[in-house]
Design a protein around this motif. Structure first.
Motif, PDB file in Angstrom:
ATOM      1  N   THR A   1      30.072  14.764  11.565  1.00  0.00           N
ATOM      2  CA  THR A   1      31.480  14.217  11.768  1.00  0.00           C
ATOM      3  C   THR A   1      32.590  13.957  10.654  1.00  0.00           C
ATOM      4  N   CYS A   2      32.107  14.514   9.556  1.00  0.00           N
ATOM      5  CA  CYS A   2      33.252  14.421   8.211  1.00  0.00           C
ATOM      6  C   CYS A   2      33.750  15.924   8.170  1.00  0.00           C
ATOM      7  N   ILE A   3      35.149  15.915   8.141  1.00  0.00           N
ATOM      8  CA  ILE A   3      35.880  17.160   8.172  1.00  0.00           C
ATOM      9  C   ILE A   3      36.317  17.684   6.640  1.00  0.00           C
ATOM     10  N   THR A   4      36.183  16.883   5.596  1.00  0.00           N
ATOM     11  CA  THR A   4      36.437  17.049   4.425  1.00  0.00           C
ATOM     12  C   THR A   4      35.151  16.576   3.519  1.00  0.00           C
ATOM     13  N   PHE A   5      35.229  17.305   2.084  1.00  0.00           N
ATOM     14  CA  PHE A   5      34.159  17.074   1.438  1.00  0.00           C
ATOM     15  C   PHE A   5      33.804  15.708   0.745  1.00  0.00           C
ATOM     16  N   GLN A   6      34.910  15.020   0.352  1.00  0.00           N
ATOM     17  CA  GLN A   6      34.583  13.766  -0.392  1.00  0.00           C
ATOM     18  C   GLN A   6      34.104  12.577   0.574  1.00  0.00           C
ATOM     19  N   PRO A   7      34.894  12.487   1.970  1.00  0.00           N
ATOM     20  CA  PRO A   7      34.046  11.563   3.032  1.00  0.00           C
ATOM     21  C   PRO A   7      32.559  11.831   3.221  1.00  0.00           C
ATOM     22  N   PHE A   8      32.303  13.125   3.497  1.00  0.00           N
ATOM     23  CA  PHE A   8      30.974  13.926   3.614  1.00  0.00           C
ATOM     24  C   PHE A   8      30.066  13.238   2.503  1.00  0.00           C
ATOM     25  N   MET A   9      30.116  13.390   1.075  1.00  0.00           N
ATOM     26  CA  MET A   9      29.522  12.736  -0.034  1.00  0.00           C
ATOM     27  C   MET A   9      29.414  11.369   0.334  1.00  0.00           C
ATOM     28  N   GLU A  10      30.493  10.803   0.416  1.00  0.00           N
ATOM     29  CA  GLU A  10      30.380   9.072   0.465  1.00  0.00           C
ATOM     30  C   GLU A  10      29.512   8.603   1.480  1.00  0.00           C
ATOM     31  N   LYS A  11      29.408   9.582   2.662  1.00  0.00           N
ATOM     32  CA  LYS A  11      28.391   8.893   3.672  1.00  0.00           C
ATOM     33  C   LYS A  11      27.166   9.230   3.397  1.00  0.00           C
ATOM     34  N   ILE A  12      26.628  10.123   2.620  1.00  0.00           N
ATOM     35  CA  ILE A  12      25.276  10.650   2.327  1.00  0.00           C
ATOM     36  C   ILE A  12      24.895  10.124   0.856  1.00  0.00           C
ATOM     37  N   LYS A  13      25.789   9.746   0.134  1.00  0.00           N
ATOM     38  CA  LYS A  13      25.514   8.951  -0.972  1.00  0.00           C
ATOM     39  C   LYS A  13      24.444   7.744  -0.833  1.00  0.00           C
ATOM     40  N   SER A  14      23.577   7.639  -1.886  1.00  0.00           N
ATOM     41  CA  SER A  14      22.583   6.408  -1.885  1.00  0.00           C
ATOM     42  C   SER A  14      22.065   6.046  -3.385  1.00  0.00           C
ATOM     43  N   LYS A  15      21.546   4.832  -3.575  1.00  0.00           N
ATOM     44  CA  LYS A  15      21.032   4.587  -5.077  1.00  0.00           C
ATOM     45  C   LYS A  15      20.107   5.555  -5.373  1.00  0.00           C
ATOM     46  N   ARG A  16      19.154   5.921  -4.253  1.00  0.00           N
ATOM     47  CA  ARG A  16      18.065   6.788  -4.589  1.00  0.00           C
ATOM     48  C   ARG A  16      18.545   8.237  -5.262  1.00  0.00           C
ATOM     49  N   PHE A  17      19.792   8.770  -4.873  1.00  0.00           N
ATOM     50  CA  PHE A  17      20.202  10.089  -5.426  1.00  0.00           C
ATOM     51  C   PHE A  17      21.280  10.092  -6.149  1.00  0.00           C
ATOM     52  N   THR A  18      21.360  10.461  -7.180  1.00  0.00           N
ATOM     53  CA  THR A  18      22.936  10.708  -8.021  1.00  0.00           C
ATOM     54  C   THR A  18      23.755  11.778  -7.298  1.00  0.00           C
ATOM     55  N   TRP A  19      24.874  11.718  -7.533  1.00  0.00           N
ATOM     56  CA  TRP A  19      25.852  12.441  -6.868  1.00  0.00           C
ATOM     57  C   TRP A  19      25.478  14.282  -7.230  1.00  0.00           C
ATOM     58  N   THR A  20      24.956  13.986  -8.488  1.00  0.00           N
ATOM     59  CA  THR A  20      24.870  15.537  -8.860  1.00  0.00           C
ATOM     60  C   THR A  20      23.558  15.964  -8.362  1.00  0.00           C
ATOM     61  N   ARG A  21      22.585  15.072  -8.110  1.00  0.00           N
ATOM     62  CA  ARG A  21      21.220  15.752  -7.301  1.00  0.00           C
ATOM     63  C   ARG A  21      21.714  15.915  -5.971  1.00  0.00           C
ATOM     64  N   ILE A  22      22.338  15.238  -5.094  1.00  0.00           N
ATOM     65  CA  ILE A  22      22.738  15.834  -3.708  1.00  0.00           C
ATOM     66  C   ILE A  22      23.784  17.071  -3.962  1.00  0.00           C
ATOM     67  N   GLN A  23      24.362  17.199  -4.972  1.00  0.00           N
ATOM     68  CA  GLN A  23      25.207  18.520  -5.083  1.00  0.00           C
ATOM     69  C   GLN A  23      24.217  19.568  -5.176  1.00  0.00           C
ATOM     70  N   ARG A  24      23.458  19.296  -5.818  1.00  0.00           N
ATOM     71  CA  ARG A  24      22.223  20.280  -5.819  1.00  0.00           C
ATOM     72  C   ARG A  24      21.711  20.782  -4.699  1.00  0.00           C
TER      73      ARG A  24
END
Length: 404
Positions: free
Chosen positions: A287-310
């Motif tokens: 559903t997400c056509i750009t990166f920032q909304p994509f990250m905001e959609k999958i971000k959670s308290k469980r995983f940091t932004w850095t961990r998701i990027q890895r």
């Protein structure tokens, strides 16, 4: 010749890095400065601003004598494995010492912290496990567990909520666990913290702040106060040649394609993808056509932004859990560049090296770690979405170590 090692990303090389380099040389009284540098993907799980060859030129022009590539599997790893790979290479290169920047600035505090956590390893790990079961992120669990085991300690300890202190601690830990003779040193970071924005009144800014200016304003003149002229010249040359700087925003169309050509089950086989994150990643990509909304959609308290990027980096390069579990330590030394002093030092230790020296990739292309580096480099260039990037695919086979 006496050599000191430093572990770097230089994304990009700025005045703070120059201060660290110069002070490391003085503090260790060394003739040769060796930098183990990440390749085209970095520890925070993101593409480098410019490629490893451009960053190597920045380093050499600023006074580094020898630049060695940290293999992809370690350059994109969590802090403990990142440090282990880097310290292992510096020790293999016969460095007498390594010197890292930290918010703390006191080696004594790092040594006390290492002793504390070693002596309380069982209770520390139990506290981390218990806290993570409550649903908090791994870094936060580490910090809370650290507070618990250190609450009654009177000796000076390191603040492990600070990013460079965390890396510094893991450098000390790696040197101890690998039973190296390499001596640690630390230098306090000056002016800018790791994530600080750049400020017009200062001449030292964080790499994060510098990248923010570039991505927000696309204005190289605005970062001129924060970096040596040679670094600024390298960025100007890159911009005019490559057309774009490396970022997930730029790489996202290709990342999205790679995600959606996988099944959710196959995404789960990629390194660091865990606890059902493959579902969130696949669903967001639809559903997400750009990166920032994509990250905001999958971000959670469980995983940091850095961990998701890895996770995303390993999906992008299709680096799997199976491959990760087969890797223990670097298996080669690959020079990216050197000056005359660095070349002389390398020649002086060449016969005593315990790892093969890879100057020509074609001669060692069957090495599994090296294959990962080559693949990551090619995918980096494709992600730039420029004619220059297309031309640079396969460049690991064509470009020899840089000599100045």
């Amino acid at each position: 010749m006496k050599a000191t090692g430093i572990v770097v990303e230089y994304n990009p090389f700025h005045n703070g890095h120059l201060h660290h380099l110069e002070q490391s040389r003085v503090k260790t009284d060394s003739e040769v400065m060796i930098a183990v540098m990440s390749g085209n993907f970095l520890q925070r799980g993101e593409p480098a601003l410019v490629d490893k060859w451009t960053r190597t030129k920045m380093a050499l022009n600023a006074g580094v004598d020898l630049v060695i590539e940290l293999p992809y599997a370690f350059a994109t790893a969590q802090a403990s494995d990142f440090a282990k790979g880097a310290i292992f290479l510096l020790d293999a290169l016969k460095c007498k010492s390594f010197c890292f920047g930290s918010e703390e600035g006191s080696l004594r505090a790092f040594l006390h912290t290492y002793e504390l956590l070693t002596e309380n390893e069982a209770s520390y790990n139990l506290a981390i496990s218990t806290l993570m079961k409550e649903g908090i992120s791994y870094p936060k669990a580490l910090n809370e567990a650290y507070k618990l085991v250190s609450k009654d300690v009177s000796v000076p300890l390191v603040d492990l909520s600070k990013p460079n202190n965390i890396l510094g601690y893991h450098y000390i830990e790696a040197a101890q666990m690998l039973h190296t003779q390499i001596q640690p040193k630390t230098i306090q970071r000056v002016v800018a913290d790791y994530h600080d924005d750049a400020k017009a009144s200062e001449t030292i800014a964080s790499a994060t702040g510098i990248r923010k200016i570039l991505f927000d304003d696309n204005d190289l003149s605005a970062i001129k106060p924060f970096m040596p002229t040679t670094s600024l010249d390298a960025l100007n040359e890159w911009q005019s040649t490559a057309d774009s700087f490396g970022s997930w925003e730029r790489f996202y169309p290709l990342l999205r394609l790679i995600i959606l050509r996988h099944t959710k089950e196959s995404l789960a086989q990629c390194a660091e993808v865990t606890e059902g994150m493959e579902n969130a990643i696949w669903n967001a990509a639809t559903t997400c056509i750009t990166f920032q909304p994509f990250m905001e959609k999958i971000k959670s308290k469980r995983f940091t932004w850095t961990r998701i990027q890895r996770m995303l980096t390993h999906i992008y390069t299709e680096f799997t859990w199976k491959q990760l579990r087969e890797i223990e330590l670097p298996t080669y030394i690959r020079p990216l560049g050197m000056n005359q002093k660095g070349q002389a030092y390398l020649q002086s230790i060449k016969k005593d090296l315990q790892l093969p020296l890879v100057s020509r990739v074609a001669a060692s292309k069957d090495n599994k770690l090296l294959q990962l580096d080559i693949k990551a480099a090619n995918l980096y260039y494709l992600g730039l979405q420029s004619s220059y990037g297309q031309q640079m695919v396969g460049s690991d086979f064509r470009i020899a170590p840089i000599r100045i």
